[in-house]
Design a protein around this motif. Structure first.
Motif, PDB file in Angstrom:
ATOM      1  N   ALA A  93      91.869  74.100   8.671  1.00 51.28           N
ATOM      2  CA  ALA A  93      90.576  73.399   8.656  1.00 51.28           C
ATOM      3  C   ALA A  93      90.074  73.191  10.087  1.00 51.28           C
ATOM      4  CB  ALA A  93      90.711  72.067   7.936  1.00 51.28           C
ATOM      5  N   SER A  94      90.144  74.219  10.895  1.00 52.69           N
ATOM      6  CA  SER A  94      89.743  74.121  12.302  1.00 52.69           C
ATOM      7  C   SER A  94      88.289  73.681  12.422  1.00 52.69           C
ATOM      8  CB  SER A  94      89.929  75.476  12.988  1.00 52.69           C
ATOM      9  OG  SER A  94      89.462  75.433  14.305  1.00 52.69           O
ATOM     10  N   GLY A  95      88.068  72.654  13.257  1.00 54.06           N
ATOM     11  CA  GLY A  95      86.716  72.160  13.477  1.00 54.06           C
ATOM     12  C   GLY A  95      86.209  71.224  12.403  1.00 54.06           C
ATOM     13  N   ALA A  96      87.008  71.002  11.370  1.00 52.24           N
ATOM     14  CA  ALA A  96      86.584  70.103  10.296  1.00 52.24           C
ATOM     15  C   ALA A  96      86.742  68.653  10.723  1.00 52.24           C
ATOM     16  CB  ALA A  96      87.408  70.366   9.034  1.00 52.24           C
ATOM     17  N   MET A  97      86.021  67.787  10.038  1.00 55.11           N
ATOM     18  CA  MET A  97      86.234  66.350  10.213  1.00 55.11           C
ATOM     19  C   MET A  97      86.528  65.742   8.847  1.00 55.11           C
ATOM     20  SD  MET A  97      82.590  64.321  10.551  1.00 55.11           S
ATOM     21  CE  MET A  97      82.036  65.078  12.059  1.00 55.11           C
ATOM     22  N   VAL A  98      87.179  64.607   8.869  1.00 54.63           N
ATOM     23  CA  VAL A  98      87.431  63.862   7.635  1.00 54.63           C
ATOM     24  C   VAL A  98      86.559  62.611   7.660  1.00 54.63           C
ATOM     25  CG1 VAL A  98      89.127  62.595   6.273  1.00 54.63           C
ATOM     26  CG2 VAL A  98      89.778  64.749   7.362  1.00 54.63           C
ATOM     27  N   LEU A  99      85.731  62.487   6.658  1.00 57.38           N
ATOM     28  CA  LEU A  99      84.829  61.343   6.510  1.00 57.38           C
ATOM     29  C   LEU A  99      85.474  60.349   5.559  1.00 57.38           C
ATOM     30  CD1 LEU A  99      82.093  59.747   6.260  1.00 57.38           C
ATOM     31  CD2 LEU A  99      81.422  61.473   4.576  1.00 57.38           C
ATOM     32  N   CYS A 100      85.631  59.106   5.995  1.00 60.49           N
ATOM     33  CA  CYS A 100      86.176  58.039   5.144  1.00 60.49           C
ATOM     34  C   CYS A 100      85.122  56.943   5.010  1.00 60.49           C
ATOM     35  CB  CYS A 100      87.451  57.449   5.747  1.00 60.49           C
ATOM     36  SG  CYS A 100      88.786  58.639   5.951  1.00 60.49           S
ATOM     37  N   ILE A 101      84.860  56.542   3.788  1.00 52.95           N
ATOM     38  CA  ILE A 101      83.813  55.562   3.528  1.00 52.95           C
ATOM     39  C   ILE A 101      84.174  54.781   2.264  1.00 52.95           C
ATOM     40  CG2 ILE A 101      82.368  57.102   2.095  1.00 52.95           C
ATOM     41  CD1 ILE A 101      79.940  55.943   3.739  1.00 52.95           C
ATOM     42  N   CYS A 102      83.634  53.579   2.119  1.00 56.85           N
ATOM     43  CA  CYS A 102      83.938  52.738   0.957  1.00 56.85           C
ATOM     44  C   CYS A 102      82.718  52.612   0.043  1.00 56.85           C
ATOM     45  CB  CYS A 102      84.384  51.348   1.403  1.00 56.85           C
ATOM     46  SG  CYS A 102      85.993  51.355   2.221  1.00 56.85           S
ATOM     47  N   LEU A 103      82.984  52.660  -1.252  1.00 59.31           N
ATOM     48  CA  LEU A 103      81.945  52.570  -2.270  1.00 59.31           C
ATOM     49  C   LEU A 103      82.515  51.906  -3.522  1.00 59.31           C
ATOM     50  CD1 LEU A 103      80.919  56.270  -1.882  1.00 59.31           C
ATOM     51  CD2 LEU A 103      79.231  54.457  -1.631  1.00 59.31           C
ATOM     52  N   PRO A 104      81.661  51.314  -4.354  1.00 58.55           N
ATOM     53  CA  PRO A 104      82.147  50.907  -5.677  1.00 58.55           C
ATOM     54  C   PRO A 104      82.339  52.165  -6.524  1.00 58.55           C
ATOM     55  CG  PRO A 104      79.792  50.505  -5.488  1.00 58.55           C
ATOM     56  CD  PRO A 104      80.250  50.965  -4.136  1.00 58.55           C
ATOM     57  N   GLU A 105      83.241  52.099  -7.479  1.00 59.66           N
ATOM     58  CA  GLU A 105      83.525  53.272  -8.321  1.00 59.66           C
ATOM     59  C   GLU A 105      82.258  53.843  -8.941  1.00 59.66           C
ATOM     60  OE1 GLU A 105      86.032  55.107  -8.850  1.00 59.66           O
ATOM     61  OE2 GLU A 105      87.899  54.012  -8.537  1.00 59.66           O
ATOM     62  N   CYS A 106      81.342  52.968  -9.341  1.00 56.48           N
ATOM     63  CA  CYS A 106      80.143  53.420 -10.047  1.00 56.48           C
ATOM     64  C   CYS A 106      79.196  54.237  -9.169  1.00 56.48           C
ATOM     65  CB  CYS A 106      79.395  52.227 -10.642  1.00 56.48           C
ATOM     66  SG  CYS A 106      78.844  51.023  -9.408  1.00 56.48           S
ATOM     67  N   ALA A 107      79.376  54.178  -7.838  1.00 52.65           N
ATOM     68  CA  ALA A 107      78.481  54.898  -6.927  1.00 52.65           C
ATOM     69  C   ALA A 107      79.126  56.146  -6.328  1.00 52.65           C
ATOM     70  CB  ALA A 107      78.031  53.958  -5.794  1.00 52.65           C
ATOM     71  N   CYS A 108      80.398  56.378  -6.617  1.00 53.55           N
ATOM     72  CA  CYS A 108      81.127  57.471  -5.951  1.00 53.55           C
ATOM     73  C   CYS A 108      80.592  58.848  -6.325  1.00 53.55           C
ATOM     74  CB  CYS A 108      82.619  57.386  -6.274  1.00 53.55           C
ATOM     75  SG  CYS A 108      83.438  55.963  -5.522  1.00 53.55           S
ATOM     76  N   HIS A 109      80.328  59.070  -7.601  1.00 52.51           N
ATOM     77  CA  HIS A 109      79.831  60.384  -8.034  1.00 52.51           C
ATOM     78  C   HIS A 109      78.471  60.673  -7.406  1.00 52.51           C
ATOM     79  CE1 HIS A 109      79.232  63.904 -10.549  1.00 52.51           C
ATOM     80  NE2 HIS A 109      78.039  63.412 -10.914  1.00 52.51           N
ATOM     81  N   ARG A 110      77.600  59.672  -7.419  1.00 53.58           N
ATOM     82  CA  ARG A 110      76.262  59.839  -6.839  1.00 53.58           C
ATOM     83  C   ARG A 110      76.353  60.121  -5.335  1.00 53.58           C
ATOM     84  NH1 ARG A 110      71.464  61.812  -6.635  1.00 53.58           N
ATOM     85  NH2 ARG A 110      69.813  60.445  -5.892  1.00 53.58           N
ATOM     86  N   PHE A 111      77.255  59.423  -4.640  1.00 50.71           N
ATOM     87  CA  PHE A 111      77.394  59.647  -3.200  1.00 50.71           C
ATOM     88  C   PHE A 111      77.845  61.076  -2.923  1.00 50.71           C
ATOM     89  CE2 PHE A 111      79.966  59.803   0.701  1.00 50.71           C
ATOM     90  CZ  PHE A 111      79.045  59.315   1.610  1.00 50.71           C
ATOM     91  N   ARG A 112      78.793  61.585  -3.702  1.00 48.53           N
ATOM     92  CA  ARG A 112      79.268  62.959  -3.487  1.00 48.53           C
ATOM     93  C   ARG A 112      78.139  63.957  -3.696  1.00 48.53           C
ATOM     94  NH1 ARG A 112      81.569  67.394  -5.907  1.00 48.53           N
ATOM     95  NH2 ARG A 112      83.239  68.379  -4.680  1.00 48.53           N
ATOM     96  N   GLU A 113      77.336  63.752  -4.718  1.00 46.52           N
ATOM     97  CA  GLU A 113      76.188  64.636  -4.967  1.00 46.52           C
ATOM     98  C   GLU A 113      75.240  64.640  -3.771  1.00 46.52           C
ATOM     99  OE1 GLU A 113      74.396  63.136  -8.519  1.00 46.52           O
ATOM    100  OE2 GLU A 113      75.438  64.600  -9.817  1.00 46.52           O
ATOM    101  N   LEU A 114      74.954  63.459  -3.258  1.00 44.51           N
ATOM    102  CA  LEU A 114      74.034  63.338  -2.124  1.00 44.51           C
ATOM    103  C   LEU A 114      74.631  63.934  -0.855  1.00 44.51           C
ATOM    104  CD1 LEU A 114      72.975  59.672  -2.900  1.00 44.51           C
ATOM    105  CD2 LEU A 114      71.408  61.637  -2.885  1.00 44.51           C
ATOM    106  N   LEU A 115      75.941  63.750  -0.680  1.00 36.96           N
ATOM    107  CA  LEU A 115      76.631  64.290   0.493  1.00 36.96           C
ATOM    108  C   LEU A 115      76.513  65.820   0.522  1.00 36.96           C
ATOM    109  CD1 LEU A 115      78.380  63.324   2.907  1.00 36.96           C
ATOM    110  CD2 LEU A 115      80.386  63.793   1.482  1.00 36.96           C
ATOM    111  N   LEU A 116      76.570  66.438  -0.661  1.00 40.91           N
ATOM    112  CA  LEU A 116      76.499  67.898  -0.764  1.00 40.91           C
ATOM    113  C   LEU A 116      75.084  68.444  -0.630  1.00 40.91           C
ATOM    114  CD1 LEU A 116      78.968  68.444  -3.747  1.00 40.91           C
ATOM    115  CD2 LEU A 116      79.297  69.218  -1.400  1.00 40.91           C
ATOM    116  N   SER A 117      74.073  67.560  -0.656  1.00 39.86           N
ATOM    117  CA  SER A 117      72.683  68.011  -0.670  1.00 39.86           C
ATOM    118  C   SER A 117      71.873  67.356   0.434  1.00 39.86           C
ATOM    119  CB  SER A 117      72.055  67.689  -2.047  1.00 39.86           C
ATOM    120  OG  SER A 117      72.851  68.182  -3.072  1.00 39.86           O
ATOM    121  N   PRO A 118      72.036  67.805   1.678  1.00 38.79           N
ATOM    122  CA  PRO A 118      71.280  67.183   2.778  1.00 38.79           C
ATOM    123  C   PRO A 118      69.778  67.454   2.647  1.00 38.79           C
ATOM    124  CG  PRO A 118      72.470  69.131   3.539  1.00 38.79           C
ATOM    125  CD  PRO A 118      72.928  68.869   2.142  1.00 38.79           C
TER     126      PRO A 118
END
Length: 456
Positions: free
Chosen positions: A431-456
């Motif tokens: 994973a050269s050059g990759a970063m790891v993003l760590c963030i906190c969310l309530p369970e109910c918002a996790c799926h939505r956050f992942r969708e948004l993360l994938l769609s800038p």
């Protein structure tokens, strides 16, 4: 896009730990021991957000230990004693003086603290060691009934070496942020590691204290509003929505390709040249606010992040060995509607301007502001704070002679769920050059956050 952003999972664990020994580590030479002997801490060392310990953990496999004749704990202990000679302030303690200002003082029987522990599980039983797991908190030593955020009269370096049944081990480290910023902590860690490898003291550069460089001015001159420190009553649903159930820590590996695509998108209009950090910070902030469905739309939110001010200094000179805090907190604001309905480039410009706004004048104004107002509590009203570790060579610097760690970095964000961390992806070679993003969310918002993360 999906192949460029990987959600990382960690197991729920209860790691069995037995503590065998808790030992103060004193310097190999005489240091001040009179209570009247003290060291000045600058206001940058004494900011409210710096009055904490920074916990990190490092995992090492047994294969790097085959040629060692001395036990790992003894090597680490001997090296720590040696570096506490030039880094003697870490053997002291903190106390409050007038107006609550902190200073380092020295007395008998202080020193750093080294804890020896063991576990009857193997490293393989801990799951994916490239993903920070809140369950690793047991690998970091805390005193029984220790108060949260306590720094006064505490050892300033607390290390726990935990041996696993496979022969591997972890080094859990707590360093008081008041003594050093991230670069300073890396300097200390590097000296410890190089000294362990050499079997004799190695310090390059030579550490220097020099906190008096950042004395406040008389009279003070506060030239900026310093929104980053101000108490703002939570007038939005952000905090309420974040705490819908206990926030959970989510981690994502962001590939170099995704970062490059995001950066290109953020500066599509060509009006300014943004960095990868500008683009990532803007994208994460927007995605987090959208996923949390923050209301009302006209409420103004804050994004804060630390900026290394060393390169910004024109009239002040810091020696290479300076390891104190030389950070300023940059802050930008935006209404919810601007984040939700605006474009990435617009938010990236806000981050860009806040980052470039940190100057020597801003740093001097920060020092004077703290001297006059001395904020006592962390303010989280309408705020997300991003901490960047991607520029630290933490994996390379943490080689004590048995190879780079499998993982090096922080553990658990859930106690402060409005903090997001960008980590280097150095534990995974592919994973050269990759970063790891760590963030906190309530369970109910996790799926939505992942969708948004994938769609800038």
């Amino acid at each position: 896009m999906a192949q460029w952003v990987q959600e990382l999972h960690f197991p729920q664990l209860d790691i069995p730990i037995t503590v065998d020994k808790v030992e103060p580590i004193l310097s190999n030479s005489c240091i001040p021991t009179n209570n009247k002997d003290s060291l000045y801490l600058s206001n940058l060392d004494d900011m409210v957000g710096v009055r904490v310990f920074t916990p990190t953990v490092y995992f090492y496999q047994s294969k790097g230990l085959k040629s060692q004749h001395k036990p790992v704990v003894q090597i680490l202990k001997d090296a720590l004693r040696r570096i506490l000679v030039p880094y003697y302030p870490f053997t002291g303690r903190l106390r409050e003086t007038k107006n609550g200002k902190l200073e380092v003082f020295f007395g008998p029987d202080q020193g750093a603290l080294l804890v020896e522990a063991r576990s009857d599980v193997a490293l393989a039983d801990l799951g994916d060691l490239s993903v920070p797991n809140p369950a690793w908190i047991k690998l970091i030593y805390r005193f029984p009934d220790e108060e949260e955020y306590k720094v006064v009269d505490m050892p300033l370096v607390i290390a726990q070496v935990t041996k696993f049944s496979c022969g591997g081990f972890s080094l859990g480290l707590r360093i008081c942020h008041c003594l050093c910023d991230g670069l300073g902590a890396m300097q200390f860690l590097s000296a410890w590691a190089e000294t362990a490898k050499a079997g004799s003291l190695v310090v390059n550069p030579k550490p220097c204290w020099d906190r008096e460089i950042f004395l406040p001015r008389d009279p003070p001159k506060i030239a900026f509003s310093h929104t980053e420190f101000k108490r703002i009553d939570e007038g939005s649903t952000l905090t309420m929505n974040l705490w819908q159930g206990k926030p959970v820590q989510k981690c994502y590996r962001i590939s170099r390709e995704f970062q490059a695509r995001l950066k290109k998108s953020a500066q599509a209009d060509g009006e300014f040249s943004c960095t990868t950090f500008d683009a990532m910070a803007a994208h994460v902030w927007r995605s987090w606010v959208k996923a949390l469905d923050v209301k009302p739309l006209d409420y103004e939110l804050r994004l804060t992040f630390s900026v290394n001010a060393r390169a910004k200094l024109k009239n002040l000179h810091l020696n290479d060995g300076f390891y104190g805090n030389a950070l300023c907190v940059a802050c930008t604001t935006s209404t919810v509607s601007r984040l939700v309905d605006g474009c990435l480039a617009e938010t990236a410009r806000l981050v860009h301007e806040a980052r470039l706004g940190v100057s020597e004048d801003y740093l001097r104004s920060t020092i004077d502001y703290i001297d006059l107002h001395r904020p006592k509590t962390l303010e989280f009203g309408g705020k997300l704070t991003i901490t960047q570790w991607t520029r630290f060579s933490i994996y390379e610097l943490a080689d004590f002679g048995w190879g780079k760690p499998i993982y090096a970095g922080p553990i658990d964000l859930t106690p402060t769920p409005q903090v997001c961390v960008f980590l280097p992806g150095g534990g995974v070679p592919e994973a050269s050059g990759a970063m790891v993003l760590c963030i906190c969310l309530p369970e109910c918002a996790c799926h939505r956050f992942r969708e948004l993360l994938l769609s800038p």
